[in-house]
Design an enzyme around this catalytic site. Structure first.
Site, mmCIF file in Angstrom:
data_model
loop_
_atom_site.group_PDB
_atom_site.id
_atom_site.type_symbol
_atom_site.label_atom_id
_atom_site.label_comp_id
_atom_site.label_asym_id
_atom_site.label_seq_id
_atom_site.Cartn_x
_atom_site.Cartn_y
_atom_site.Cartn_z
ATOM 1 N N ALA A 174 0.788 -1.119 0.071
ATOM 2 C CA ALA A 174 0.130 0.100 0.118
ATOM 3 C C ALA A 174 0.599 1.503 -0.345
ATOM 4 O O ALA A 174 0.490 2.068 -1.020
ATOM 5 C CB ALA A 174 -1.139 -0.167 1.118
ATOM 6 N N ARG A 175 1.663 0.808 1.364
ATOM 7 C CA ARG A 175 2.836 2.454 0.659
ATOM 8 C C ARG A 175 3.424 2.884 -0.342
ATOM 9 O O ARG A 175 3.958 4.058 -0.276
ATOM 10 C CB ARG A 175 3.418 2.261 2.164
ATOM 11 C CG ARG A 175 4.168 1.066 2.476
ATOM 12 C CD ARG A 175 4.964 1.286 3.772
ATOM 13 N NE ARG A 175 5.973 0.088 3.662
ATOM 14 C CZ ARG A 175 6.370 -0.028 4.873
ATOM 15 N NH1 ARG A 175 6.011 -0.385 6.042
ATOM 16 N NH2 ARG A 175 7.291 -1.305 4.844
ATOM 17 N N GLU A 176 3.273 2.216 -1.075
ATOM 18 C CA GLU A 176 4.932 2.318 -2.179
ATOM 19 C C GLU A 176 3.921 3.466 -3.442
ATOM 20 O O GLU A 176 3.695 2.535 -4.190
ATOM 21 C CB GLU A 176 5.055 1.162 -2.749
ATOM 22 C CG GLU A 176 6.152 0.607 -1.682
ATOM 23 C CD GLU A 176 6.459 -0.965 -1.656
ATOM 24 O OE1 GLU A 176 6.218 -1.186 -2.904
ATOM 25 O OE2 GLU A 176 6.317 -2.235 -0.801
ATOM 26 N N ASN A 192 2.759 -10.114 -0.519
ATOM 27 C CA ASN A 192 4.028 -10.260 -1.472
ATOM 28 C C ASN A 192 4.255 -11.615 -0.821
ATOM 29 O O ASN A 192 5.191 -11.935 -1.002
ATOM 30 C CB ASN A 192 4.733 -9.346 -2.249
ATOM 31 C CG ASN A 192 4.980 -9.663 -2.869
ATOM 32 O OD1 ASN A 192 5.317 -10.705 -4.326
ATOM 33 N ND2 ASN A 192 6.282 -9.018 -3.390
ATOM 34 N N ARG A 193 3.507 -12.369 -0.129
ATOM 35 C CA ARG A 193 4.316 -13.159 1.453
ATOM 36 C C ARG A 193 2.862 -14.938 0.892
ATOM 37 O O ARG A 193 3.533 -15.616 1.682
ATOM 38 C CB ARG A 193 4.829 -13.183 2.435
ATOM 39 C CG ARG A 193 5.694 -12.350 2.420
ATOM 40 C CD ARG A 193 6.854 -12.086 2.408
ATOM 41 N NE ARG A 193 7.878 -11.569 2.308
ATOM 42 C CZ ARG A 193 8.215 -11.346 1.370
ATOM 43 N NH1 ARG A 193 7.637 -10.433 1.043
ATOM 44 N NH2 ARG A 193 9.517 -9.952 2.244
ATOM 45 N N HIS A 246 6.918 -2.056 -7.462
ATOM 46 C CA HIS A 246 7.414 -1.916 -5.891
ATOM 47 C C HIS A 246 7.908 -0.533 -5.948
ATOM 48 O O HIS A 246 9.054 0.189 -6.475
ATOM 49 C CB HIS A 246 8.279 -2.989 -5.155
ATOM 50 C CG HIS A 246 7.252 -4.115 -5.049
ATOM 51 N ND1 HIS A 246 6.087 -5.073 -4.249
ATOM 52 C CD2 HIS A 246 6.425 -4.933 -5.702
ATOM 53 C CE1 HIS A 246 5.840 -6.084 -4.048
ATOM 54 N NE2 HIS A 246 5.888 -6.370 -5.337
ATOM 55 N N ALA A 247 8.709 -0.370 -4.356
ATOM 56 C CA ALA A 247 8.992 0.684 -3.792
ATOM 57 C C ALA A 247 9.693 0.508 -2.600
ATOM 58 O O ALA A 247 9.246 0.237 -1.716
ATOM 59 C CB ALA A 247 8.889 2.053 -3.962
ATOM 60 N N TYR A 248 11.285 0.991 -2.025
ATOM 61 C CA TYR A 248 12.246 1.331 -2.993
ATOM 62 C C TYR A 248 13.430 0.672 -2.721
ATOM 63 O O TYR A 248 13.665 0.485 -1.731
ATOM 64 C CB TYR A 248 12.162 2.782 -2.688
ATOM 65 C CG TYR A 248 12.321 3.143 -0.704
ATOM 66 C CD1 TYR A 248 13.874 2.998 -0.183
ATOM 67 C CD2 TYR A 248 11.817 2.961 0.116
ATOM 68 C CE1 TYR A 248 14.338 3.283 0.800
ATOM 69 C CE2 TYR A 248 12.186 3.203 1.938
ATOM 70 C CZ TYR A 248 12.998 2.719 2.168
ATOM 71 O OH TYR A 248 13.875 2.956 3.410
ATOM 72 N N TYR A 256 16.863 -9.721 -0.874
ATOM 73 C CA TYR A 256 16.978 -10.991 0.274
ATOM 74 C C TYR A 256 16.497 -12.234 -0.027
ATOM 75 O O TYR A 256 15.172 -12.189 -1.214
ATOM 76 C CB TYR A 256 16.352 -10.406 1.324
ATOM 77 C CG TYR A 256 15.478 -9.550 1.447
ATOM 78 C CD1 TYR A 256 14.220 -10.057 0.902
ATOM 79 C CD2 TYR A 256 15.306 -7.987 1.761
ATOM 80 C CE1 TYR A 256 13.312 -9.541 1.155
ATOM 81 C CE2 TYR A 256 14.523 -6.793 1.678
ATOM 82 C CZ TYR A 256 13.361 -7.484 1.400
ATOM 83 O OH TYR A 256 11.970 -7.142 1.698
ATOM 84 N N GLU A 305 12.058 -2.142 -7.737
ATOM 85 C CA GLU A 305 11.438 -1.993 -6.907
ATOM 86 C C GLU A 305 12.001 -0.679 -7.134
ATOM 87 O O GLU A 305 13.663 -0.395 -7.661
ATOM 88 C CB GLU A 305 13.137 -2.589 -6.033
ATOM 89 C CG GLU A 305 13.050 -3.396 -4.718
ATOM 90 C CD GLU A 305 11.766 -3.246 -4.491
ATOM 91 O OE1 GLU A 305 10.902 -2.229 -3.743
ATOM 92 O OE2 GLU A 305 11.057 -4.211 -3.638
HETATM 93 ZN ZN LIG Z 1 6.483 -3.516 -2.012
#
Ligand SMILES: [Zn+2]
Length: 438
Positions: free
Chosen positions: A198-200, A272-273, A325-327, A377, A399
């Site tokens: 959400a925050r991206e 995303n998991r 995605h970010a960042y 990762y 990203e």
């Molecule tokens: Zn993300």
């Protein structure tokens, strides 16, 4: 003043008065999110020793920090760039603790509220009146994005078809734009999703930018014309609709979905998991309060299930899966969940190399690229790995900007340069698909 309340129609006489009132309020006095981030800081720590790593983990539990990077504290080892958002109240004690322990840190953001208010235009400054003059250089609320989609569907019916693939946990429609010249002939397709987290916010901004560029340039640009002639693009501008909405109304730094948990008060699952690929193994958390919570079972989130169903149904002709995605400024490809090399490594690697090179040619911005496990990762249950494992040969996760100067609060001024360079990378990958490479 509400951050995103839709402006109600006012009697004409009140308008100048309201305008004057708003002018006095801005800039910076509009109290976005009720001023809840006033004085909050974002601090970067890079633990150098095992002791420092231990101390950092202790800080994470003790000071209720909001981890910006990496997404889980379990990823932090010696040398990990760790960005934490900490409330004003806790920051004094934390800084004292760091000085006492002789741990070096860098303050990335001194006052989060200020950055938040400087980087984003106020709703009054935004172009909401006419969709034909839609402003692609501001962040848009979910409501605005959805009416933009409806508008395009009506005005560009030759190139765009909008449909819903289901509903979110809170009952919102999950809209997709299908972009491309209609043809009876068999066409391959590219899937793009933005805003899993959400925050991206730069993600959804890019998905919208891509659609705009396609519509603006397909007549004049040979590459775009070729792309739209030979391919369909399925574009999901906001994947995690509930979370995105919540990040506008309550918590700017919300990441997960908004589903409820039976036993815990914490809400949401990391979308995303939540995919059925080595689900809930390394790099995912079983705890509902964690930002990388994998959910009670794979595809437990209606948003994930809807997209997985769609991709399963269309996997034969979808040749690429792109997720934004970010960042971090990275272009990642599988695997995320293990260190092994993918079978079509050469093709994917050369596509990534060319994409990153094209991206850099615009403003000199450098992206790292490689398998997600080695470059970022190890994480299990990601959409990219799932897409790849389900037969989509080109799976990438971007990203986007930046590397921590603004983090999730990438100012609206940087939407244009970020999207312009990303556009080149995406066109590069897409053109690569059209050439012969399995
Ligand atoms: Zn993300």
């Amino acid at each position: 003043m509400k951050f995103l309340g839709k402006p109600r129609s006012q009697p004409a006489a009140f308008l100048p008065l309201c305008w004057l009132f708003l002018r006095i309020l801005q800039p910076g006095h509009s109290h976005l999110y009720n001023n809840r981030y006033a004085g909050d800081k974002v601090i970067r720590l890079i633990p150098k020793t095992e002791e420092e790593t231990y101390a950092l983990k202790k800080i994470h539990h003790q000071f209720k920090v909001d981890l910006w990077q990496p997404s889980s504290i379990s990823y932090v080892t010696e040398g990990t760039v760790t960005d934490v958002h900490i409330s004003q109240n806790a920051s004094r004690a934390l800084l004292a603790f760091l000085q006492e322990a002789n741990i070096q840190y860098k303050i990335l953001i001194e006052d989060l509220q200020k950055v938040l208010e400087n980087g984003n235009s106020l709703p009054t400054q935004r172009n909401r009146r006419s969709l034909s003059e839609y402003n692609y250089e501001v962040y848009h609320s979910l409501e605005e994005i959805q009416s933009w989609m409806h508008h395009l569907n009506k005005t560009h019916s030759g190139l765009i078809h909008m449909f819903s693939i289901g509903r979110s946990y809170e009952g919102r429609s999950l809209f997709i734009l299908k972009l491309g010249r209609k043809s009876r002939a068999y066409k391959r397709a590219v899937w793009m999703d933005c805003g899993i987290h959400a925050r991206e916010w730069i993600g959804p901004a890019f998905c919208q930018w891509f659609v705009r560029e396609a519509l603006l340039t397909y007549r004049s640009d040979a590459a775009m014309r070729k792309m739209l002639k030979h391919l369909y693009f399925y574009i999901m501008p906001v994947f995690n609709v509930d979370g995105y909405h919540y990040s506008w109304t309550h918590d700017r730094f919300w990441r997960k979905t908004r589903s409820r948990n039976l036993r815990f008060h914490c809400r949401g699952v990391d979308a995303n998991r939540n995919w059925k690929v080595k689900w809930c193994d390394e790099g995912a958390s079983m705890h509902p309060c964690d930002d990388t919570y994998c959910g009670p079972f794979p595809e437990s989130e209606p948003e994930v299930k809807a997209v997985a169903n769609f991709l399963r149904k269309h996997r034969k002709h979808i040749r690429a899966y792109l997720s934004f995605h970010a960042y971090a400024q990275m272009l990642l490809y599988p695997y995320s969940y293990k260190y092994a090399t993918i079978p079509n490594f050469n093709c994917v690697e050369s596509a990534a190399y060319k994409a990153v090179k094209a991206l850099r040619s615009v403003y000199g911005v450098r992206y790292r690229y490689g398998p997600a496990s080695r470059t970022l990762y190890v994480s299990s249950g990601s959409s990219m790995d799932w897409a790849y494992k389900n037969g989509i040969p080109y799976a990438f996760a971007f990203e986007l900007r930046d590397t921590g100067h603004f983090g999730f609060l990438l100012p609206e001024m940087l939407i244009r340069p970020t999207c312009t360079e990303t556009m080149l990378a995406v066109k590069n990958i897409t053109m690569h698909l059209l050439k012969k490479c399995p």
